[in-house]
Design a protein around this motif. Structure first.
Motif, PDB file in Angstrom:
ATOM      1  N   ARG A   2      19.144   6.461  33.980  1.00 50.91           N
ATOM      2  CA  ARG A   2      18.851   5.219  34.404  1.00 50.91           C
ATOM      3  C   ARG A   2      18.275   5.713  35.889  1.00 50.91           C
ATOM      4  O   ARG A   2      19.067   6.355  36.641  1.00 50.91           O
ATOM      5  CB  ARG A   2      20.003   4.441  34.610  1.00 50.91           C
ATOM      6  N   ILE A   3      17.036   5.296  36.254  1.00 52.16           N
ATOM      7  CA  ILE A   3      16.333   5.571  37.596  1.00 52.16           C
ATOM      8  C   ILE A   3      16.323   4.371  38.240  1.00 52.16           C
ATOM      9  O   ILE A   3      15.625   3.436  37.627  1.00 52.16           O
ATOM     10  CB  ILE A   3      15.190   6.397  37.358  1.00 52.16           C
ATOM     11  N   PHE A  27       8.203   7.330  34.832  1.00 54.21           N
ATOM     12  CA  PHE A  27       9.682   7.732  34.219  1.00 54.21           C
ATOM     13  C   PHE A  27       9.799   7.133  32.985  1.00 54.21           C
ATOM     14  O   PHE A  27      10.338   7.518  32.352  1.00 54.21           O
ATOM     15  CB  PHE A  27      10.679   7.074  35.134  1.00 54.21           C
ATOM     16  N   HIS A  32      12.755   7.470  30.260  1.00 50.34           N
ATOM     17  CA  HIS A  32      13.992   7.191  30.969  1.00 50.34           C
ATOM     18  C   HIS A  32      13.850   5.672  31.306  1.00 50.34           C
ATOM     19  O   HIS A  32      12.964   4.837  31.064  1.00 50.34           O
ATOM     20  CB  HIS A  32      13.955   7.600  32.320  1.00 50.34           C
ATOM     21  N   CYS A  34      13.965   2.590  33.918  1.00 46.49           N
ATOM     22  CA  CYS A  34      13.531   2.310  34.959  1.00 46.49           C
ATOM     23  C   CYS A  34      13.620   1.287  35.612  1.00 46.49           C
ATOM     24  O   CYS A  34      13.088   0.262  35.046  1.00 46.49           O
ATOM     25  CB  CYS A  34      12.332   3.479  35.126  1.00 46.49           C
ATOM     26  N   PHE A  47      23.156   3.597  38.841  1.00 47.17           N
ATOM     27  CA  PHE A  47      21.805   4.414  38.495  1.00 47.17           C
ATOM     28  C   PHE A  47      21.999   5.649  38.671  1.00 47.17           C
ATOM     29  O   PHE A  47      22.969   6.143  39.582  1.00 47.17           O
ATOM     30  CB  PHE A  47      20.683   3.933  39.241  1.00 47.17           C
ATOM     31  N   ASP A  48      21.647   6.928  37.658  1.00 44.90           N
ATOM     32  CA  ASP A  48      21.984   8.163  37.715  1.00 44.90           C
ATOM     33  C   ASP A  48      21.097   8.862  39.006  1.00 44.90           C
ATOM     34  O   ASP A  48      21.490   9.930  39.472  1.00 44.90           O
ATOM     35  CB  ASP A  48      21.717   8.805  36.544  1.00 44.90           C
ATOM     36  N   PHE A  49      19.882   8.321  39.191  1.00 40.21           N
ATOM     37  CA  PHE A  49      18.909   8.912  40.093  1.00 40.21           C
ATOM     38  C   PHE A  49      18.207   7.796  40.685  1.00 40.21           C
ATOM     39  O   PHE A  49      17.740   6.773  40.328  1.00 40.21           O
ATOM     40  CB  PHE A  49      18.058   9.665  39.217  1.00 40.21           C
ATOM     41  N   LEU A 131      15.314  15.879  37.974  1.00 38.64           N
ATOM     42  CA  LEU A 131      16.119  14.894  36.959  1.00 38.64           C
ATOM     43  C   LEU A 131      17.501  15.963  36.362  1.00 38.64           C
ATOM     44  O   LEU A 131      17.039  16.345  35.432  1.00 38.64           O
ATOM     45  CB  LEU A 131      15.714  13.918  35.765  1.00 38.64           C
ATOM     46  N   ARG A 133      21.439  15.455  35.383  1.00 36.15           N
ATOM     47  CA  ARG A 133      22.771  14.506  35.281  1.00 36.15           C
ATOM     48  C   ARG A 133      23.998  15.327  35.732  1.00 36.15           C
ATOM     49  O   ARG A 133      24.274  16.398  35.652  1.00 36.15           O
ATOM     50  CB  ARG A 133      22.788  13.859  33.948  1.00 36.15           C
TER      51      ARG A 133
END
Length: 134
Positions: A2-3, A27, A32, A34, A47-49, A131, A133
């Motif tokens: 999740r971005i 993305f 991904h 986004c 969100f991860d990033f 990216l 995780r």
């Protein structure tokens, strides 16, 4: 992964929106999830990033207090982020440095940053985003 793509500027411009959309599309094309944001929200913690796209002023100014106010309500300690600055004004390198330092002061890990002039450069920066995780 999740971005979140956050576009920040003193005044919203078409160039900044175009760059943020190009990063989002890249993305999504990579597989991904986004989502784009016009300003930081508390949902960013899920969100991860994070990719922060910013537009500096004429002299390359990005307000550190603006970053603290914008990200103050979000608990983003330990989140990985990437900083993208629109090439505008006289000192975009200084604006990138200020943005990256401001994000790190808010507790984020910022392994990458880039100065982009158009959507094609923004897509290339998104391809090289770190990216990871974890």
């Amino acid at each position: 992964m999740r971005i979140a793509v956050i576009s920040m500027g003193a005044t919203p411009s078409a160039a900044l929106a175009e760059i943020a959309k190009a990063v989002e599309r890249e993305f999504v094309g990579m597989g991904h999830q986004c989502e784009g944001f016009a300003k930081p929200e508390s949902r960013l913690a899920f969100f991860d990033f994070l990719v922060v796209c910013a537009e500096p002023g004429l002299w390359g100014a990005l307000g550190g207090s603006t970053l603290r106010q914008a990200f103050g309500e979000c608990n983003l300690s330990g989140r990985r982020a990437m900083a993208l600055v629109l090439k505008k004004g006289f000192r975009p390198g200084k604006a990138l440095s200020t943005l990256m330092n401001g994000l790190e002061k808010e507790g984020m890990v910022v392994p990458a940053g880039d100065i982009v002039a158009n959507a094609a450069q923004a897509r290339e920066a998104a391809k090289s985003a770190p990216l990871v995780r974890g």
